[in-house]
Design a protein around this motif. Structure first.
Motif, PDB file in Angstrom:
ATOM      1  N   PHE A  81       0.840  -1.176   0.000  1.00 55.10           N
ATOM      2  CA  PHE A  81       0.000   0.000   0.000  1.00 55.10           C
ATOM      3  C   PHE A  81       0.882   1.234   0.000  1.00 55.10           C
ATOM      4  O   PHE A  81       2.021   1.204   0.436  1.00 55.10           O
ATOM      5  CB  PHE A  81      -1.004   0.017   1.155  1.00 55.10           C
ATOM      6  N   GLY A  82       0.336   2.291  -0.566  1.00 52.41           N
ATOM      7  CA  GLY A  82       1.069   3.534  -0.690  1.00 52.41           C
ATOM      8  C   GLY A  82       0.418   4.404  -1.733  1.00 52.41           C
ATOM      9  O   GLY A  82      -0.776   4.304  -1.985  1.00 52.41           O
ATOM     10  N   ASN A  83       1.211   5.248  -2.356  1.00 52.13           N
ATOM     11  CA  ASN A  83       0.696   6.159  -3.377  1.00 52.13           C
ATOM     12  C   ASN A  83       0.664   5.459  -4.728  1.00 52.13           C
ATOM     13  O   ASN A  83       1.674   4.948  -5.194  1.00 52.13           O
ATOM     14  CB  ASN A  83       1.575   7.405  -3.457  1.00 52.13           C
ATOM     15  N   LEU A  84      -0.504   5.467  -5.354  1.00 50.34           N
ATOM     16  CA  LEU A  84      -0.668   4.839  -6.661  1.00 50.34           C
ATOM     17  C   LEU A  84      -0.105   5.742  -7.745  1.00 50.34           C
ATOM     18  O   LEU A  84      -0.400   6.940  -7.791  1.00 50.34           O
ATOM     19  CB  LEU A  84      -2.150   4.570  -6.926  1.00 50.34           C
ATOM     20  N   ILE A  85       0.709   5.169  -8.604  1.00 51.49           N
ATOM     21  CA  ILE A  85       1.282   5.891  -9.730  1.00 51.49           C
ATOM     22  C   ILE A  85       0.786   5.214 -11.000  1.00 51.49           C
ATOM     23  O   ILE A  85       0.942   4.000 -11.161  1.00 51.49           O
ATOM     24  CB  ILE A  85       2.821   5.876  -9.689  1.00 51.49           C
ATOM     25  N   THR A  86       0.152   5.979 -11.878  1.00 53.66           N
ATOM     26  CA  THR A  86      -0.385   5.438 -13.120  1.00 53.66           C
ATOM     27  C   THR A  86       0.358   6.055 -14.288  1.00 53.66           C
ATOM     28  O   THR A  86       0.504   7.273 -14.369  1.00 53.66           O
ATOM     29  CB  THR A  86      -1.887   5.753 -13.256  1.00 53.66           C
ATOM     30  N   THR A  87       0.823   5.212 -15.183  1.00 56.74           N
ATOM     31  CA  THR A  87       1.466   5.661 -16.409  1.00 56.74           C
ATOM     32  C   THR A  87       0.620   5.140 -17.562  1.00 56.74           C
ATOM     33  O   THR A  87       0.289   3.952 -17.607  1.00 56.74           O
ATOM     34  CB  THR A  87       2.894   5.101 -16.522  1.00 56.74           C
ATOM     35  N   LYS A  95      -0.833   2.080 -27.560  1.00 57.99           N
ATOM     36  CA  LYS A  95      -0.238   0.975 -28.305  1.00 57.99           C
ATOM     37  C   LYS A  95      -1.317   0.386 -29.198  1.00 57.99           C
ATOM     38  O   LYS A  95      -2.398   0.040 -28.728  1.00 57.99           O
ATOM     39  CB  LYS A  95       0.310  -0.093 -27.364  1.00 57.99           C
ATOM     40  N   ASP A  96      -1.022   0.296 -30.474  1.00 64.11           N
ATOM     41  CA  ASP A  96      -1.956  -0.256 -31.453  1.00 64.11           C
ATOM     42  C   ASP A  96      -3.321   0.430 -31.398  1.00 64.11           C
ATOM     43  O   ASP A  96      -4.371  -0.206 -31.496  1.00 64.11           O
ATOM     44  CB  ASP A  96      -2.128  -1.767 -31.255  1.00 64.11           C
ATOM     45  N   GLY A  97      -3.309   1.743 -31.190  1.00 65.52           N
ATOM     46  CA  GLY A  97      -4.540   2.513 -31.176  1.00 65.52           C
ATOM     47  C   GLY A  97      -5.343   2.411 -29.890  1.00 65.52           C
ATOM     48  O   GLY A  97      -6.448   2.922 -29.808  1.00 65.52           O
ATOM     49  N   GLN A  98      -4.799   1.729 -28.871  1.00 68.60           N
ATOM     50  CA  GLN A  98      -5.501   1.597 -27.595  1.00 68.60           C
ATOM     51  C   GLN A  98      -4.660   2.214 -26.481  1.00 68.60           C
ATOM     52  O   GLN A  98      -3.432   2.174 -26.522  1.00 68.60           O
ATOM     53  CB  GLN A  98      -5.764   0.129 -27.258  1.00 68.60           C
ATOM     54  N   ILE A  99      -5.341   2.778 -25.495  1.00 71.08           N
ATOM     55  CA  ILE A  99      -4.661   3.343 -24.334  1.00 71.08           C
ATOM     56  C   ILE A  99      -4.400   2.217 -23.332  1.00 71.08           C
ATOM     57  O   ILE A  99      -5.304   1.481 -22.952  1.00 71.08           O
ATOM     58  CB  ILE A  99      -5.497   4.450 -23.664  1.00 71.08           C
ATOM     59  N   LYS A 100      -3.159   2.065 -22.940  1.00 69.54           N
ATOM     60  CA  LYS A 100      -2.748   1.056 -21.956  1.00 69.54           C
ATOM     61  C   LYS A 100      -2.325   1.777 -20.680  1.00 69.54           C
ATOM     62  O   LYS A 100      -1.866   2.913 -20.726  1.00 69.54           O
ATOM     63  CB  LYS A 100      -1.568   0.222 -22.473  1.00 69.54           C
ATOM     64  N   HIS A 101      -2.486   1.112 -19.546  1.00 64.24           N
ATOM     65  CA  HIS A 101      -2.111   1.701 -18.267  1.00 64.24           C
ATOM     66  C   HIS A 101      -1.158   0.770 -17.521  1.00 64.24           C
ATOM     67  O   HIS A 101      -1.358  -0.441 -17.506  1.00 64.24           O
ATOM     68  CB  HIS A 101      -3.350   1.937 -17.390  1.00 64.24           C
ATOM     69  N   LEU A 102      -0.150   1.353 -16.915  1.00 66.59           N
ATOM     70  CA  LEU A 102       0.759   0.635 -16.036  1.00 66.59           C
ATOM     71  C   LEU A 102       0.592   1.224 -14.644  1.00 66.59           C
ATOM     72  O   LEU A 102       0.504   2.440 -14.482  1.00 66.59           O
ATOM     73  CB  LEU A 102       2.210   0.796 -16.486  1.00 66.59           C
ATOM     74  N   PRO A 144       6.929  -1.750  -8.825  1.00 68.13           N
ATOM     75  CA  PRO A 144       6.366  -1.639 -10.174  1.00 68.13           C
ATOM     76  C   PRO A 144       5.469  -2.841 -10.503  1.00 68.13           C
ATOM     77  O   PRO A 144       5.493  -3.856  -9.815  1.00 68.13           O
ATOM     78  CB  PRO A 144       7.605  -1.638 -11.058  1.00 68.13           C
ATOM     79  N   GLY A 145       4.689  -2.713 -11.539  1.00 66.62           N
ATOM     80  CA  GLY A 145       3.935  -3.847 -12.066  1.00 66.62           C
ATOM     81  C   GLY A 145       2.778  -4.299 -11.205  1.00 66.62           C
ATOM     82  O   GLY A 145       2.566  -5.489 -11.032  1.00 66.62           O
TER      83      GLY A 145
END
Length: 121
Positions: free
Chosen positions: A2-8, A12-19, A32-33
């Motif tokens: 638990f902690g601060n969520l970081i979204t990147t 890719k291929d016309g779709q928005i991906k999130h990490l 990460p991950g």
């Protein structure tokens, strides 16, 4: 974790991906991950042992055998039992609640007696 969520986000291929990753609170560690399906928000409440209660947690009240799930819906943390809303978490006696797991690590706790019987047959 638990902690601060970081979204990147990226395209890719016309779709928005999130990490997703977590920057841990009170530590200099970084995780990460993170699986986006397992992210749960802190409710601001604790169980009788002082453990923080998060969205997706499973808990019991007092000596009851019933298992409740914490869900966040329409701006409120709700308690569900067998997929039915049974109350608002903040109105339940959390001082006697005990977190016993969560829907990600312990999905078997949500199985009804009927589900268990079907699996045996």
């Amino acid at each position: 974790m638990f902690g601060n969520l970081i979204t990147t986000s990226y395209e890719k291929d016309g779709q928005i991906k999130h990490l997703y990753s977590i920057q841990c609170i009170n530590a200099k560690s970084y995780c990460p991950g993170i699986d986006g399906e397992t992210i749960g928000q802190y409710t601001g409440m604790e169980d009788r042992k002082g453990d923080m209660i998060f969205e997706g947690d499973l808990f019991k009240i007092g000596a009851e055998e019933n298992i409740f799930e914490v869900r966040f819906c329409e701006g409120c943390f709700l308690a569900y039992e067998n997929c039915k809303q049974v109350g608002i978490l903040g109105e339940l006696p959390t001082g006697i609640c005990l977190v016993i797991g969560n829907i990600y690590d312990n999905p078997e706790l949500l199985k009804s007696e009927q589900d268990v019987q079907r699996e045996k047959n």
